[in-house]
Design a protein around this motif. Sequence first.
Motif, PDB file in Angstrom:
ATOM      1  N   UNK A   1      25.479  97.733  67.983  1.00  0.00           N
ATOM      2  CA  UNK A   1      26.368  98.111  69.073  1.00  0.00           C
ATOM      3  C   UNK A   1      25.780  99.268  69.870  1.00  0.00           C
ATOM      4  N   UNK A   2      25.685  99.092  71.179  1.00  0.00           N
ATOM      5  CA  UNK A   2      25.205 100.156  72.070  1.00  0.00           C
ATOM      6  C   UNK A   2      26.388 100.851  72.743  1.00  0.00           C
ATOM      7  N   UNK A   3      27.403 100.068  73.149  1.00  0.00           N
ATOM      8  CA  UNK A   3      28.580 100.656  73.790  1.00  0.00           C
ATOM      9  C   UNK A   3      29.761  99.704  73.679  1.00  0.00           C
ATOM     10  N   UNK A   4      30.946 100.279  73.822  1.00  0.00           N
ATOM     11  CA  UNK A   4      32.185  99.498  73.794  1.00  0.00           C
ATOM     12  C   UNK A   4      33.129 100.051  74.851  1.00  0.00           C
ATOM     13  N   UNK A   5      33.768  99.156  75.605  1.00  0.00           N
ATOM     14  CA  UNK A   5      34.749  99.540  76.622  1.00  0.00           C
ATOM     15  C   UNK A   5      36.028  98.757  76.389  1.00  0.00           C
ATOM     16  N   UNK A   6      37.156  99.460  76.508  1.00  0.00           N
ATOM     17  CA  UNK A   6      38.467  98.831  76.355  1.00  0.00           C
ATOM     18  C   UNK A   6      39.232  99.056  77.643  1.00  0.00           C
ATOM     19  N   UNK A   7      39.832  98.000  78.181  1.00  0.00           N
ATOM     20  CA  UNK A   7      40.589  98.106  79.422  1.00  0.00           C
ATOM     21  C   UNK A   7      41.964  97.478  79.315  1.00  0.00           C
ATOM     22  N   UNK A   8      42.925  98.080  80.004  1.00  0.00           N
ATOM     23  CA  UNK A   8      44.291  97.566  80.038  1.00  0.00           C
ATOM     24  C   UNK A   8      44.832  97.766  81.444  1.00  0.00           C
ATOM     25  N   UNK A   9      45.147  96.678  82.124  1.00  0.00           N
ATOM     26  CA  UNK A   9      45.717  96.752  83.464  1.00  0.00           C
ATOM     27  C   UNK A   9      44.846  97.504  84.456  1.00  0.00           C
ATOM     28  N   UNK A  10      43.546  97.346  84.365  1.00  0.00           N
ATOM     29  CA  UNK A  10      42.639  98.015  85.287  1.00  0.00           C
ATOM     30  C   UNK A  10      42.264  99.432  84.886  1.00  0.00           C
ATOM     31  N   UNK A  11      42.921  99.972  83.866  1.00  0.00           N
ATOM     32  CA  UNK A  11      42.605 101.326  83.391  1.00  0.00           C
ATOM     33  C   UNK A  11      41.749 101.243  82.140  1.00  0.00           C
ATOM     34  N   UNK A  12      40.821 102.161  82.041  1.00  0.00           N
ATOM     35  CA  UNK A  12      39.962 102.220  80.865  1.00  0.00           C
ATOM     36  C   UNK A  12      40.648 103.065  79.794  1.00  0.00           C
ATOM     37  N   UNK A  13      40.622 102.573  78.555  1.00  0.00           N
ATOM     38  CA  UNK A  13      41.229 103.290  77.446  1.00  0.00           C
ATOM     39  C   UNK A  13      40.141 103.933  76.589  1.00  0.00           C
ATOM     40  N   UNK A  14      40.380 105.171  76.171  1.00  0.00           N
ATOM     41  CA  UNK A  14      39.428 105.857  75.296  1.00  0.00           C
ATOM     42  C   UNK A  14      39.534 105.283  73.891  1.00  0.00           C
ATOM     43  N   UNK A  15      38.378 104.967  73.309  1.00  0.00           N
ATOM     44  CA  UNK A  15      38.356 104.400  71.969  1.00  0.00           C
ATOM     45  C   UNK A  15      37.075 104.810  71.263  1.00  0.00           C
ATOM     46  N   UNK A  16      37.166 104.948  69.955  1.00  0.00           N
ATOM     47  CA  UNK A  16      36.002 105.253  69.123  1.00  0.00           C
ATOM     48  C   UNK A  16      35.580 103.953  68.449  1.00  0.00           C
ATOM     49  N   UNK A  17      34.288 103.646  68.512  1.00  0.00           N
ATOM     50  CA  UNK A  17      33.761 102.419  67.916  1.00  0.00           C
ATOM     51  C   UNK A  17      32.890 102.765  66.711  1.00  0.00           C
ATOM     52  N   UNK A  18      33.114 102.037  65.622  1.00  0.00           N
ATOM     53  CA  UNK A  18      32.312 102.196  64.413  1.00  0.00           C
ATOM     54  C   UNK A  18      31.844 100.816  63.982  1.00  0.00           C
ATOM     55  N   UNK A  19      30.533 100.680  63.766  1.00  0.00           N
ATOM     56  CA  UNK A  19      29.971  99.404  63.335  1.00  0.00           C
ATOM     57  C   UNK A  19      29.649  99.463  61.851  1.00  0.00           C
ATOM     58  N   UNK A  20      30.031  98.417  61.128  1.00  0.00           N
ATOM     59  CA  UNK A  20      29.713  98.273  59.707  1.00  0.00           C
ATOM     60  C   UNK A  20      29.189  96.852  59.531  1.00  0.00           C
ATOM     61  N   UNK A  21      27.864  96.710  59.494  1.00  0.00           N
ATOM     62  CA  UNK A  21      27.267  95.372  59.474  1.00  0.00           C
ATOM     63  C   UNK A  21      27.533  94.696  60.805  1.00  0.00           C
ATOM     64  N   UNK A  22      28.107  93.510  60.754  1.00  0.00           N
ATOM     65  CA  UNK A  22      28.423  92.782  61.984  1.00  0.00           C
ATOM     66  C   UNK A  22      29.794  93.169  62.547  1.00  0.00           C
ATOM     67  N   UNK A  23      30.614  93.852  61.743  1.00  0.00           N
ATOM     68  CA  UNK A  23      31.980  94.193  62.143  1.00  0.00           C
ATOM     69  C   UNK A  23      32.011  95.465  62.973  1.00  0.00           C
ATOM     70  N   UNK A  24      32.779  95.439  64.068  1.00  0.00           N
ATOM     71  CA  UNK A  24      32.996  96.609  64.918  1.00  0.00           C
ATOM     72  C   UNK A  24      34.486  96.922  64.897  1.00  0.00           C
ATOM     73  N   UNK A  25      34.821  98.156  64.502  1.00  0.00           N
ATOM     74  CA  UNK A  25      36.206  98.605  64.491  1.00  0.00           C
ATOM     75  C   UNK A  25      36.400  99.585  65.642  1.00  0.00           C
TER      76      UNK A  25
END
Length: 76
Positions: free
Chosen positions: A31-55
């Motif tokens: 994982x290089x980056x992750x973006x979360x969006x809701x209704x045109x607004x970007x939401x702040x989120x922390x991404x953690x990768x464990x193997x193939x899984x991204x939380x």
Amino acid sequence: EPGRQVQTLRLRHGSLRLCTLAFELPEGAKLASAEVGLGGARLAAKAVQDGARVLLTLEAPVTLAEDQEISVTLKS
């Protein structure tokens, strides 16, 4: 686009409170980056990768209403 994965969730009925989201990347992808969006607004989120899984843990929980859509873009 190679190295880009887009997930879209649309709520059909009721409401749904979200704090975390989990997805799987292709085998061997980092994982290089992750973006979360809701209704045109970007939401702040922390991404953690464990193997193939991204939380993804949202900085602040959100509640989706009927017919709202949340989108996640994962880049590797």
